[in-house]
Write an enzyme that holds these catalytic residues in place. Structure first.
Site, short mmCIF file in Angstrom:
data_model
loop_
_atom_site.label_atom_id
_atom_site.label_comp_id
_atom_site.label_asym_id
_atom_site.label_seq_id
_atom_site.Cartn_x
_atom_site.Cartn_y
_atom_site.Cartn_z
N LYS A 99 0.81 -1.23 0.00
CA LYS A 99 0.00 0.00 0.00
C LYS A 99 0.83 1.27 0.00
O LYS A 99 0.46 2.27 -0.59
CB LYS A 99 -0.98 0.01 1.18
CG LYS A 99 -0.40 -0.42 2.53
CD LYS A 99 -0.56 -1.89 2.80
CE LYS A 99 0.48 -2.38 3.78
NZ LYS A 99 -0.01 -3.20 4.84
N GLU A 123 -6.03 -5.24 -4.62
CA GLU A 123 -7.11 -5.43 -3.64
C GLU A 123 -6.54 -5.79 -2.26
O GLU A 123 -7.04 -5.34 -1.22
CB GLU A 123 -8.04 -6.56 -4.12
CG GLU A 123 -9.30 -6.71 -3.31
CD GLU A 123 -10.20 -5.48 -3.38
OE1 GLU A 123 -10.79 -5.23 -4.42
OE2 GLU A 123 -10.28 -4.77 -2.35
N GLU A 184 3.42 -4.18 10.31
CA GLU A 184 4.42 -3.94 9.28
C GLU A 184 5.80 -4.26 9.85
O GLU A 184 5.98 -4.27 11.07
CB GLU A 184 4.39 -2.47 8.86
CG GLU A 184 3.07 -2.02 8.27
CD GLU A 184 2.70 -2.77 7.00
OE1 GLU A 184 3.43 -2.65 6.01
OE2 GLU A 184 1.69 -3.50 7.01
N ASP A 195 0.04 3.61 7.79
CA ASP A 195 -0.47 2.49 7.00
C ASP A 195 -1.95 2.72 6.66
O ASP A 195 -2.37 2.53 5.51
CB ASP A 195 -0.29 1.19 7.78
CG ASP A 195 -0.76 -0.02 6.97
OD1 ASP A 195 -0.06 -0.40 6.02
OD2 ASP A 195 -1.84 -0.55 7.27
N LYS A 199 -3.69 3.41 2.87
CA LYS A 199 -4.88 2.70 2.39
C LYS A 199 -6.01 3.69 2.07
O LYS A 199 -6.76 3.51 1.12
CB LYS A 199 -5.34 1.69 3.43
CG LYS A 199 -4.36 0.53 3.60
CD LYS A 199 -4.66 -0.28 4.85
CE LYS A 199 -3.70 -1.44 5.02
NZ LYS A 199 -3.79 -2.05 6.37
N GLY A 297 -2.78 -10.33 8.14
CA GLY A 297 -2.43 -11.74 8.30
C GLY A 297 -2.23 -12.39 6.94
O GLY A 297 -2.77 -11.93 5.93
N1 HSE Z 1 0.09 -3.94 9.02
C1 HSE Z 1 -1.11 -4.03 8.26
C2 HSE Z 1 -2.29 -3.98 9.21
C3 HSE Z 1 -1.12 -5.28 7.46
O1 HSE Z 1 -2.09 -4.20 10.40
O2 HSE Z 1 -3.41 -3.70 8.79
C4 HSE Z 1 -2.26 -5.39 6.48
O3 HSE Z 1 -2.24 -4.36 5.54
#
Ligand code: HSE
Length: 403
Positions: A99, A123, A184, A195, A199, A297
């Protein structure tokens, strides 16, 4: 790539997600997708499959003309963009879960896909197993989308669940999220909200045709929460969740940000626990719709990668309808937010931070204020980023009502 053509895959990365993809593909022969080679960084790590799958030379995959799909599962956005550029240029379709790489380079990636006529699907990069990107792209093409709000980072939701429901200390909860493969490699991306922000940029592109670099949006993670915050949340029957929001304003512009937020029943996000994600879409005709599923996961992410591989077999590609075929929406920062700010020291809070103060409290260790703050002023200021200052959005739905 015709529907019947089998997929020969070059896989980049063999961590939590890469190894889950390998395992799932080995058990899904009906997909006719076969992993030809896997590029890894460190050849000395012990692996659970035959060593002749692996190479550390990316050109072995890129130069291999038999490989028609690159599945990019690395955690390194800079290396990943090089791989993706080169793959698209060579006519290899790409599936990526990265992402950060996609969000930071989206304008270029849209251009490259058009220039070379090669698809890039991601996706799995947003909410892992929840098919939200393709829904926004395809289903929400005509209905007027009022807003998108969601818990879109599994690790922070896992940590907050452990803190609120199991009274685990923050550091232990974070360690657990790491050990379960949700976080991550650099977990500050999770806890500082980056993160979720990356997204959110993907959601904005497919919901509203807005392509924006993540650095331009307001983002505050859960790393600055003060101990008083959970007491305040409990006193008002709420929990704190890290929520990403995009809200269409009456003038058609969209306000977007990632903030911790007080959420209480009956709001759907209140029940999203552990590594689960939840996304609520509000639109003119469908009203409220809710997507729920595992957001982090190996196997939940592999599920979305499988869906993308399958989509490639019938020539699916993102059209970026709202960006390229309709008039994209504009971003705005001209809104007011109803927030709660806790802080340790009065000097941390500028006197003109709030437009209006509605409640205040002063204690031995912490103070807090509730009131109205301008999003534009927040974007231009730094005070809320200091250690000791915590910023939480008040109730869901209130922000869009006050203008
Ligand atoms: N580190 C990310 C999360 C992994 O915890 O959502 C999935 O994108």
């Amino acid at each position: 790539m015709s529907y019947q053509k089998s997929l020969k895959i070059g896989l980049f990365g063999y961590g939590v997600v890469g190894s889950a993809v390998f395992e799932v593909l080995t058990h899904t022969p009906s997909l006719q997708a076969q992993i030809a080679k896997i590029c890894i960084k460190d050849s000395t790590k012990p692996r659970n499959i035959a060593s002749d799958y692996f190479t550390t030379d990316k050109m072995e995959l890129l130069d291999n003309e038999g490989i028609n799909v690159v599945v990019e599962m690395t955690d390194d956005a800079e290396a990943a963009i090089e791989i993706v550029r080169e793959s698209l240029r060579r006519g290899k379709a790409v599936i990526s879960a990265n992402k950060k790489m996609v969000a930071e380079n989206l304008a270029e990636l849209v251009e490259l896909q058009q220039k070379y006529g090669t698809p890039l699907l991601y996706e799995s990069a947003c909410c892992a197993s929840i098919p939200v990107i393709r829904n926004l792209e395809e289903y929400y093409d005509n209905d007027l989308l009022h807003g998108v709000e969601g818990i879109i980072n599994g690790s922070t939701n896992f940590i907050l669940t452990k803190i609120f429901n199991e009274k685990l200390p923050y550091a232990d909860a974070l360690k657990l999220a790491q050990s379960l493969g949700f976080a991550e490699s650099d977990p500050s991306l999770d806890v500082e909200g980056q993160d979720a922000l990356n997204k959110l940029c993907l959601l904005l592109a497919h919901a509203y045709g807005i392509v924006v670099h993540p650095s331009k949006l307001l983002c505050h993670g859960i790393h600055r929460l003060n101990s008083i915050d959970s007491e305040v949340a409990a006193a008002q029957g709420s929990q704190i969740k890290l929520v990403a929001r995009a809200m269409k304003q009456p003038n058609g512009e969209v306000a977007a940000f990632v903030l911790p937020q007080f959420v209480r029943p009956p709001h759907l996000l209140h029940n999203v626990r552990n590594e689960y994600n939840g996304v609520v879409l509000t639109s003119a005709l469908a009203d409220e719709q809710y997507f729920y599923g595992k957001g982090a996961g190996g196997f939940p992410t592999a599920s979305a990668i499988l869906a993308d591989l399958s989509a490639l077999r019938y020539n699916y590609r993102y059209e970026y309808k709202k960006l390229l075929l309709q008039a994209p929406s504009k971003l705005c920062d001209d809104i007011n937010l109803q927030v709660y700010v806790s802080f340790q020291d009065w000097q941390m809070l500028p006197v003109d931070a709030f437009e209006e103060i509605q409640e205040y409290y002063s204690g031995k260790l912490f103070h807090y204020r509730k009131g109205i703050i301008s999003l534009r002023k927040l974007l231009k200021s730094e005070w809320w980023k200091q250690p000791g200052v915590s910023l939480v959005l008040q109730e869901v739905g209130i922000a869009k009502e006050i203008k």
